[in-house]
Design a protein around this motif. Structure first.
Motif, short mmCIF file in Angstrom:
data_model
loop_
_atom_site.label_atom_id
_atom_site.label_comp_id
_atom_site.label_asym_id
_atom_site.label_seq_id
_atom_site.Cartn_x
_atom_site.Cartn_y
_atom_site.Cartn_z
N ARG A 82 21.61 -7.20 12.49
CA ARG A 82 22.91 -7.78 12.15
C ARG A 82 23.92 -6.65 12.24
O ARG A 82 23.91 -5.72 11.44
CB ARG A 82 22.88 -8.38 10.74
CG ARG A 82 21.86 -9.48 10.59
CD ARG A 82 22.28 -10.75 11.32
NE ARG A 82 23.27 -11.51 10.57
CZ ARG A 82 23.77 -12.67 10.95
NH1 ARG A 82 23.41 -13.19 12.12
NH2 ARG A 82 24.66 -13.31 10.21
N PRO A 108 25.50 -18.69 21.03
CA PRO A 108 24.15 -18.81 20.47
C PRO A 108 23.37 -17.49 20.45
O PRO A 108 22.63 -17.22 19.51
CB PRO A 108 23.49 -19.84 21.38
CG PRO A 108 24.61 -20.63 21.95
CD PRO A 108 25.74 -19.67 22.11
N LYS A 109 23.53 -16.67 21.50
CA LYS A 109 22.80 -15.41 21.55
C LYS A 109 23.42 -14.34 20.68
O LYS A 109 22.73 -13.58 20.00
CB LYS A 109 22.71 -14.91 23.00
CG LYS A 109 21.84 -15.73 23.92
CD LYS A 109 21.76 -15.08 25.29
CE LYS A 109 20.83 -15.88 26.21
NZ LYS A 109 20.77 -15.24 27.57
N SER A 137 25.76 -14.65 18.11
CA SER A 137 26.00 -14.91 16.69
C SER A 137 24.82 -14.46 15.83
O SER A 137 25.01 -14.10 14.66
CB SER A 137 26.26 -16.41 16.48
OG SER A 137 25.12 -17.19 16.87
N LYS A 138 23.64 -14.43 16.40
CA LYS A 138 22.45 -14.04 15.64
C LYS A 138 22.39 -12.55 15.34
O LYS A 138 21.64 -12.13 14.45
CB LYS A 138 21.19 -14.45 16.41
CG LYS A 138 21.06 -15.95 16.64
CD LYS A 138 19.83 -16.27 17.47
CE LYS A 138 19.72 -17.77 17.72
NZ LYS A 138 18.53 -18.10 18.57
N ILE A 139 23.17 -11.74 16.07
CA ILE A 139 23.06 -10.29 15.88
C ILE A 139 24.33 -9.68 15.29
O ILE A 139 24.43 -8.46 15.19
CB ILE A 139 22.72 -9.59 17.21
CG1 ILE A 139 23.87 -9.73 18.22
CG2 ILE A 139 21.42 -10.10 17.80
CD1 ILE A 139 23.75 -8.80 19.42
N ARG A 149 17.42 -6.92 18.15
CA ARG A 149 17.50 -7.60 16.87
C ARG A 149 18.30 -6.78 15.85
O ARG A 149 18.37 -5.56 15.94
CB ARG A 149 16.10 -7.87 16.33
CG ARG A 149 15.31 -8.86 17.18
CD ARG A 149 13.94 -9.09 16.57
NE ARG A 149 13.15 -10.05 17.34
CZ ARG A 149 11.91 -10.43 17.04
NH1 ARG A 149 11.32 -9.90 15.96
NH2 ARG A 149 11.27 -11.31 17.78
#
Length: 341
Positions: A83, A154-155, A157-159, A81
């Motif tokens: 950014r 999808p996986k 872009s969240k990080i 997890r």
């Protein structure tokens, strides 16, 4: 490197890597690995290319064999997890996305996401663009494609923090990184250089196709800069298409690592010329060895079959040098992307 018949054997380099562990600072992540197949993005100017992505994970690494290469990675593991910074890597002509896997794993273990597109048409498995304007014209679009496909995954872009994106380019990939950062190449500079009685190295193709094509390119040389790129690392970059006016648009921080003697792209007309022509002087450092010093250490089989790519001058240890330069590159991206907007 610039593609000529003299260096075509480099195509096997990405398949026979002897991948040694990088020595680095304390790392709290393992290196995840995800291979994204070619897909056609809506409105894309060039066809899709495969993209390999390294990213920080928590799952244990296992040995993955690709060709004769063995990589210690956590394949398709859940990303850790956060950014994170995204680093785009552009390989040299006839190269591939695994040519900098040691560096990519180090960056992933230090909390960064790394995306390496394969420049189809100018890669180890597809040389169809050689001798045409697509060889260099398609590269920036393929690099932008690599960003798009990763940022829409999808996986992944969240990080990723889309405001903290850097790029590294080696040889022809250095040219690509400069164009992405706002440089404007001019083929007239290339033709003029190749007509001069100077040391050309591999910068001037054989057979006269460069001059015969004149100034015709398939791409739009007035394409806008890739504003998502916030800092750039150049390794032995190809520079003869750029003049000072063409480099004036490069406003981001630049780290340059240049071989002491680049036998393929002579320093005076490439690395040193870019250093002295950028509007802001880059962080410029020389490295022992020649043009191929930045390519992964070779396996014994590759060293025997392609000694020009794998052999270094006496006293030059490629693995030791890359352990040092990889750390310098990681530190540069940590620093320059700390507060990018």
């Amino acid at each position: 490197m610039i593609v000529t018949s003299r260096i075509r054997d480099l195509v096997v380099c990405v398949l026979l890597l002897a991948v040694a562990p990088s020595i680095g600072a304390a790392q709290s992540y393992t290196a995840g690995l995800m291979q994204l197949p070619s897909v056609q993005m809506p409105g894309a100017i060039v066809p899709g290319v495969p993209v390999t992505v390294w990213y920080p994970a928590k799952a244990p690494e296992k040995t993955l064999r690709i060709g004769d290469a063995e990589l210690s990675v956590a394949v398709d593991a859940a990303p850790a997890r956060g950014r994170r910074r995204l680093i785009l890597i552009s390989h040299g002509s006839d190269g591939g996305e695994l040519a900098f896997s040691n560096l990519a794993r180090l960056l992933a273990r230090r909390g960064m996401v790394v995306a390496a597109p394969r420049h189809l048409g100018d890669s180890y498995d597809d040389r169809s663009a050689h001798g045409s304007s697509r060889q260099f014209g398609a590269r920036p679009y393929q690099a932008s494609y690599g960003l798009d496909v990763v940022l829409k995954n999808p996986k992944l872009s969240k990080i990723i923090n889309p405001r903290r994106i850097g790029m590294l380019g080696y040889s022809a990939g250095g040219y690509t990184a400069l164009v992405m950062a706002g440089a404007k190449p001019d083929r007239k500079n290339w033709i003029k250089h190749c007509q001069q009685p100077v040391e050309h190295g591999a910068a001037c193709p054989l057979g006269g196709w460069l001059t015969s094509l004149g100034l015709r390119f398939l791409d739009d040389w007035d394409r806008p800069p890739e504003t998502r790129i916030k800092s750039v690392v150049l390794l032995a970059p190809f520079g003869v298409m750029f003049d000072k006016a063409g480099l004036a648009g490069v406003k981001v921080p630049v780290l340059m690592l240049q071989p002491e003697r680049d036998e393929m792209l002579p320093n005076a007309f490439n690395g040193e010329w870019i250093r002295d022509s950028l509007p802001q002087r880059p962080d410029y450092r020389t490295v022992p060895g020649g043009h191929f010093i930045f390519i992964q250490p070779c396996s014994p089989e590759l060293a025997a079959s392609v000694p020009r790519v794998c052999a270094d001058p006496p006293g030059v240890n490629r693995g030791v040098i890359q352990n040092q330069t990889n750390e310098q590159i990681a530190d540069f991206f940590v620093r320059t992307l700390a507060s990018a907007r």
